[in-house]
Design a protein around this motif. Structure first.
Motif, PDB file in Angstrom:
ATOM      1  N   PRO A  66       0.812  -1.224   0.000  1.00 51.04           N
ATOM      2  CA  PRO A  66       0.000   0.000   0.000  1.00 51.04           C
ATOM      3  C   PRO A  66       0.845   1.275   0.000  1.00 51.04           C
ATOM      4  O   PRO A  66       1.813   1.396   0.755  1.00 51.04           O
ATOM      5  CB  PRO A  66      -0.828  -0.124   1.279  1.00 51.04           C
ATOM      6  CG  PRO A  66      -0.036  -1.031   2.161  1.00 51.04           C
ATOM      7  CD  PRO A  66       0.666  -1.988   1.251  1.00 51.04           C
ATOM      8  N   HIS A  94      -3.244   2.942  -2.189  1.00 50.30           N
ATOM      9  CA  HIS A  94      -4.140   2.552  -1.106  1.00 50.30           C
ATOM     10  C   HIS A  94      -5.173   3.624  -0.788  1.00 50.30           C
ATOM     11  O   HIS A  94      -6.350   3.330  -0.581  1.00 50.30           O
ATOM     12  CB  HIS A  94      -3.309   2.225   0.135  1.00 50.30           C
ATOM     13  CG  HIS A  94      -4.113   1.820   1.328  1.00 50.30           C
ATOM     14  ND1 HIS A  94      -4.946   0.722   1.321  1.00 50.30           N
ATOM     15  CD2 HIS A  94      -4.219   2.369   2.578  1.00 50.30           C
ATOM     16  CE1 HIS A  94      -5.524   0.598   2.512  1.00 50.30           C
ATOM     17  NE2 HIS A  94      -5.107   1.585   3.273  1.00 50.30           N
ATOM     18  N   ALA A 106      -0.166   8.453   7.549  1.00 49.54           N
ATOM     19  CA  ALA A 106      -0.447   7.111   7.018  1.00 49.54           C
ATOM     20  C   ALA A 106       0.805   6.250   7.038  1.00 49.54           C
ATOM     21  O   ALA A 106       0.750   5.043   7.318  1.00 49.54           O
ATOM     22  CB  ALA A 106      -1.001   7.216   5.600  1.00 49.54           C
ATOM     23  N   SER A 109       1.762   5.501  10.874  1.00 48.63           N
ATOM     24  CA  SER A 109       0.860   4.544  11.518  1.00 48.63           C
ATOM     25  C   SER A 109       1.030   3.131  10.979  1.00 48.63           C
ATOM     26  O   SER A 109       0.477   2.184  11.543  1.00 48.63           O
ATOM     27  CB  SER A 109      -0.593   4.992  11.333  1.00 48.63           C
ATOM     28  OG  SER A 109      -0.956   4.944   9.961  1.00 48.63           O
ATOM     29  N   GLU A 111      -0.068   2.259   8.035  1.00 49.56           N
ATOM     30  CA  GLU A 111      -1.153   1.979   7.091  1.00 49.56           C
ATOM     31  C   GLU A 111      -0.640   1.846   5.666  1.00 49.56           C
ATOM     32  O   GLU A 111      -1.181   1.089   4.872  1.00 49.56           O
ATOM     33  CB  GLU A 111      -2.207   3.083   7.177  1.00 49.56           C
ATOM     34  CG  GLU A 111      -3.460   2.809   6.379  1.00 49.56           C
ATOM     35  CD  GLU A 111      -4.506   3.895   6.563  1.00 49.56           C
ATOM     36  OE1 GLU A 111      -5.579   3.781   5.937  1.00 49.56           O
ATOM     37  OE2 GLU A 111      -4.259   4.864   7.324  1.00 49.56           O
ATOM     38  N   THR A 112       0.413   2.601   5.352  1.00 51.09           N
ATOM     39  CA  THR A 112       1.037   2.523   4.035  1.00 51.09           C
ATOM     40  C   THR A 112       2.544   2.459   4.200  1.00 51.09           C
ATOM     41  O   THR A 112       3.089   2.828   5.257  1.00 51.09           O
ATOM     42  CB  THR A 112       0.690   3.737   3.153  1.00 51.09           C
ATOM     43  OG1 THR A 112       1.284   4.915   3.714  1.00 51.09           O
ATOM     44  CG2 THR A 112      -0.812   3.918   3.027  1.00 51.09           C
ATOM     45  N   TYR A 113       3.219   1.994   3.159  1.00 53.96           N
ATOM     46  CA  TYR A 113       4.684   1.950   3.164  1.00 53.96           C
ATOM     47  C   TYR A 113       5.301   3.176   2.500  1.00 53.96           C
ATOM     48  O   TYR A 113       6.510   3.358   2.578  1.00 53.96           O
ATOM     49  CB  TYR A 113       5.179   0.696   2.429  1.00 53.96           C
ATOM     50  CG  TYR A 113       4.917  -0.589   3.165  1.00 53.96           C
ATOM     51  CD1 TYR A 113       5.672  -0.958   4.273  1.00 53.96           C
ATOM     52  CD2 TYR A 113       3.904  -1.447   2.748  1.00 53.96           C
ATOM     53  CE1 TYR A 113       5.437  -2.137   4.947  1.00 53.96           C
ATOM     54  CE2 TYR A 113       3.667  -2.647   3.418  1.00 53.96           C
ATOM     55  CZ  TYR A 113       4.423  -2.976   4.512  1.00 53.96           C
ATOM     56  OH  TYR A 113       4.183  -4.155   5.171  1.00 53.96           O
TER      57      TYR A 113
END
Length: 405
Positions: A66, A94, A106, A109, A111-113
């Motif tokens: 993501p 994402h 993001a 956290s 949630e994404t790379y």
């Protein structure tokens, strides 16, 4: 009812002599069957660890990592960039970020790379002949994921940029071949002869399975040998061997050797079943797997003989084995390590086994190229095992070393 049972016991007793090699061998099988720890380490944990690692790396090739995107241009070109990024195997767009703070959060956290930023006026600058930049932030804490995202993003942008340049030159009246020559006068033809699919199962699972196996081998051997001293049963053990310390040691360790050699053969067959290529000598690999088992049992014998204390020997073995994966040169190239780290890696049988494994599976190297690694495994057997065989009889016969926990 009683007579048949008595006859069976008598027949079994006749098959198992009171003393000697077979007596010690059978005694150890009984001890193994009565020990929950040995049952777990020898019989349960190897297949469970193999299955877990195979499941964890079953996908093989990382994909759909993501990445957030902040599109500040919102033009046809910026949407084409996003589409091409999302079309690469490694990247999945994402979520759209409304501002930089949201995109950074993001990443932070997890949630994404990564975060792709497409700046304002990108399309206008391209049409004016300028060279605007898109910005890609990646979380390099996860080095494998970050490198894959950077590689796919670079390839997507190079492909798009080349296409735009090609159209511009052809619009100026140049032929397609001439335009291609202007865009890329010198091209690099990259060829990957080994693991061309960048399959992480070949890279990680095929090295983690031997790493798990060697820890079970050294742990079980130290416990089997050291427990005789810790429980003060060394005299009984030696008496069962007819007074021969070497027979006692070899017959005791042999059941574990046979079992772990079978696990090693199963491990290799399992890896090949899962797609790991076998380009070299299967016979050499099987011999090397058995040699690695013997090498770590020799190290275990050496540690027990030196320490004469099972707890201390297990602690040293834990440090010796648990750090192995970091120094074998798989995740970090050995040639880039400091001299001390390379030396430590050479003191690990796993290093030489994995070199031979990679040579004979992925590279298809000739047998001669792997003989130094194979010989190194037997150096551990001869030096560590020989030293242990010299020192251990004194520990077995001297009550001073008994009862040490």
């Amino acid at each position: 009812m009683g007579r048949p049972a008595a006859r069976r016991r008598a027949a079994l007793k006749a098959l198992i002599p009171e003393t000697g090699f077979r007596a010690v061998f059978c005694r150890e099988l009984v001890r193994m069957a009565r020990s929950r720890l040995l049952i777990m380490v020898v019989f349960l944990l190897p297949p469970l660890s193999f299955a877990f690692i195979a499941w964890f790396f079953s996908q093989g090739v990382l994909s759909n990592l993501p990445v957030a995107v902040l599109d500040q241009d919102n033009t046809q070109l910026s949407r084409e960039i996003i589409r091409r990024m999302d079309a690469t195997p490694g990247i999945r767009i994402h979520l759209p970020a409304s501002n930089f703070t949201e995109g950074r959060q993001a990443i932070q956290s997890g949630e994404t790379y990564g975060l792709l930023i497409i700046p304002k006026n990108l399309e206008k600058d391209v049409l004016r002949g300028l060279a605007p930049k898109t910005i890609l932030y990646v979380n390099n804490t996860y080095m494998i994921a970050a490198s894959l995202i950077m590689k796919d993003a670079t390839m997507a942008m190079q492909s798009l940029s080349s296409g735009l340049e090609l159209k511009r030159h052809m619009a100026e009246g140049q032929t397609r071949n001439a335009a291609i020559g202007r865009i890329q006068p010198i091209r690099v033809d990259v060829r990957v002869p080994f693991n061309p699919y960048s399959n992480y199962f070949y890279f990680l699972a095929a090295t983690l399975l031997p790493t798990m196996l060697h820890m079970f081998v050294i742990t079980s051997a130290i416990y089997a040998l050291g427990s005789e001293l810790a429980r003060s049963t060394a005299a009984e053990w030696l008496e069962k061997a007819g007074g021969s310390a070497w027979i006692a040691i070899i017959a005791k360790i042999l059941p574990y050797t046979l079992i772990f050699c079978v696990w090693g053969l199963f491990m290799n067959a399992f890896l090949f079943r899962m797609g790991v290529p076998m380009e070299g000598s299967g016979l050499l690999l099987r011999l090397a797997t058995s040699s690695m088992v013997l090498a770590y049992q020799a190290v275990a014998l050496f540690l027990v003989a030196i320490c004469a204390n099972m707890r201390m020997a297990l602690s040293l073995a834990s440090f010796y084995a648990s750090t192995a994966f970091a120094f074998v040169g798989v995740t970090f190239p050995a040639m880039g390590m400091p001299s001390a780290a390379r030396l430590w890696g050479d003191l690990l049988p796993l290093t030489h086994y994995l070199r031979l494994f990679v040579d004979q599976t992925l590279r298809g190297a000739p047998v001669q190229a792997s003989m130094d690694a194979f010989g190194s495994l037997w150096l551990f057997v001869i030096l560590a095992g020989g030293t242990g065989l010299i020192l251990m009889p004194g520990r077995m016969k001297n009550p001073v070393y008994w009862g040490r926990k």
